[in-house]
Write an enzyme that holds these catalytic residues in place. Structure first.
Site, PDB file in Angstrom:
ATOM      1  N   HIS A 113       0.812  -1.217   0.000  1.00 47.26           N
ATOM      2  CA  HIS A 113       0.000   0.000   0.000  1.00 47.26           C
ATOM      3  C   HIS A 113       0.848   1.270   0.000  1.00 47.26           C
ATOM      4  O   HIS A 113       0.314   2.375  -0.110  1.00 47.26           O
ATOM      5  CB  HIS A 113      -0.975   0.011   1.186  1.00 47.26           C
ATOM      6  N   ASP A 120      -0.422  -7.473   0.851  1.00 47.21           N
ATOM      7  CA  ASP A 120       0.145  -6.168   1.177  1.00 47.21           C
ATOM      8  C   ASP A 120       1.659  -6.266   1.147  1.00 47.21           C
ATOM      9  O   ASP A 120       2.328  -6.196   2.165  1.00 47.21           O
ATOM     10  CB  ASP A 120      -0.349  -5.679   2.545  1.00 47.21           C
ATOM     11  N   GLY A 165       3.336   5.882   9.153  1.00 53.21           N
ATOM     12  CA  GLY A 165       4.713   5.985   8.694  1.00 53.21           C
ATOM     13  C   GLY A 165       5.531   4.748   8.996  1.00 53.21           C
ATOM     14  O   GLY A 165       6.599   4.536   8.404  1.00 53.21           O
ATOM     15  N   SER A 213       4.446   1.829   8.327  1.00 51.19           N
ATOM     16  CA  SER A 213       4.052   0.835   7.315  1.00 51.19           C
ATOM     17  C   SER A 213       5.242   0.378   6.485  1.00 51.19           C
ATOM     18  O   SER A 213       6.065   1.179   6.068  1.00 51.19           O
ATOM     19  CB  SER A 213       2.995   1.434   6.385  1.00 51.19           C
ATOM     20  N   SER A 226       1.867  -4.085   7.915  1.00 47.90           N
ATOM     21  CA  SER A 226       0.731  -3.786   7.047  1.00 47.90           C
ATOM     22  C   SER A 226      -0.138  -2.699   7.675  1.00 47.90           C
ATOM     23  O   SER A 226      -0.290  -1.611   7.123  1.00 47.90           O
ATOM     24  CB  SER A 226      -0.092  -5.047   6.812  1.00 47.90           C
TER      25      SER A 226
END
Length: 384
Positions: free
Chosen positions: A227, A255, A336, A338, A353
């Site tokens: 993502h 993801d 952030g 992620s 994720s």
């Protein structure tokens, strides 16, 4: 249990924040991480790096500040006789070199300590410029690491890799350099290299206005969350220099993504500990069992640990975005983080994720297992 709409919004919030946090978010994250102010950080560094007591560190900072304040006037007082200036940590004084003893009193009246030398700073600058011209026109051997004016040595210092001083190419360069003016030769352990940066787990990267975190280095790049960016998107590092591009990306459903590395960057089998622990070497990707301890590294909240709670979980991020086969943990995360690293011991586990909650009140997070990413893209984990 059926998830409520409120829970789905909480899950989605972290995901979106992780994907859209830009420069402002990075600044906020740094401040909220509790970094010491500049003076406190310097005091700590001086104590650790120089073996000083707190009182000695404070005195050194005060001496350095005083030397900085008087340097312009002290150098001006030396006039054309100026041979350079430097801070002497042993005495806590600013030292100004002069080629004419008559200028010493003026320098000391300005608050510095004067010392007599042979060569003026102007003469040394001219010699150094001549060596620059020599290197520009004829080239410099790789073993000649650098050269600079050193006022304490009152010469131009040429740094060469130890053991190469007598090789024909280095010796020839040094002979020509000495013809330009006063030269001293020092040895260094190895030749310098640019520090563009290695890709390290937990470090930030940017694509457009998106800030996410590096997961793990693989040969040829690094893995992260899908993502965070679409295939083909350009990626920039923590210093905003170009890293590479998303070579593959899948979200929702999965993801995961991987980014190629180029532009002077390289891969490192390391996950950042952010000062909470030492940086961690990655030695494999054996899956930890449910109930095992697990830690996460991310560019917003740094290093946090918890427990691996469940595997093969389907997560609903709202708006029809389902992601399957994720692993759940009790580790906190925030926008952030992620894409960042999950590691158990020295074994890489997966990339962040999403989740709910934060690192103040707690929460749960999910990661995309790493081995599936490696398998899908045919990647090889970079291990120590």
């Amino acid at each position: 249990m059926r998830r409520t709409r409120g829970m789905r919004l909480g899950l989605s919030a972290l995901l979106v924040a992780g994907a859209l946090a830009g420069t402002g978010a990075a600044t906020t994250a740094s401040a909220s991480a509790g970094e010491p102010v500049a003076g406190e950080a310097l005091l700590t560094a001086l104590q650790q790096d120089y073996g000083l007591t707190a009182e000695q560190a404070e005195q050194r900072l005060a001496d350095e500040a005083a030397a900085t304040a008087i340097e312009p006037a002290a150098r001006q007082a030396a006039g054309p006789a100026l041979g350079g200036s430097w801070f002497d940590p042993a005495s806590g004084e600013l030292v100004v070199a002069v080629t004419d003893a008559d200028q010493a009193d003026a320098v000391e009246e300005a608050g510095a300590r004067a010392t007599l030398v042979r060569h003026s700073e102007a003469a040394l600058d001219t010699a150094k410029a001549s060596i620059d011209t020599l290197a520009d026109s004829a080239g410099a051997p790789d073993a000649v690491a650098s050269w600079q004016v050193d006022p304490r040595a009152n010469s131009v210092v040429v740094n060469v890799v130890e053991g190469t001083e007598s090789t024909p190419e280095v010796a020839a360069f040094l002979d020509e350099a000495r013809a330009a003016g006063p030269v001293a030769v020092r040895t260094v352990g190895e030749a310098p290299a640019t520090f563009a940066a290695g890709t390290v787990g937990g470090d930030p990267y940017y694509t457009g206005n998106v800030r996410c975190s590096i997961g793990f280095s693989v040969h040829g790049g690094f893995v992260t969350a899908g993502h965070c960016g679409p295939q083909g998107a350009d990626v920039f590092g923590w210093d905003r220099s170009h890293i590479g591009q998303f070579q593959g990306s899948s979200f929702p459903g999965n993801d995961y993504a991987w980014v190629s590395v180029g532009s002077g960057w390289w891969t490192e089998p390391v996950v950042l500990g952010w000062g909470a622990v030492s940086d961690q070497l990655v030695r494999g990707s054996a899956e930890a069992p449910v109930g095992a301890s697990i830690c996460r590294s991310g560019s917003t909240t740094g290093w946090h640990c918890g427990t691996l709670l469940a595997k093969n979980e389907t997560v609903n991020y709202g708006n029809g975005d389902l992601v399957y086969e994720l692993t759940k943990t009790s580790v906190c995360a925030e926008g952030g983080d992620s894409g960042g690293s999950y590691i158990s011991g020295d074994q890489a586990q997966g990339v962040t994720s999403g989740g709910w909650g934060n690192c103040s009140s707690g929460g749960e997070t999910w990661y995309q297992p790493l081995n599936e990413i490696l398998s899908v893209y045919g990647l090889t984990l970079h291990t120590a």
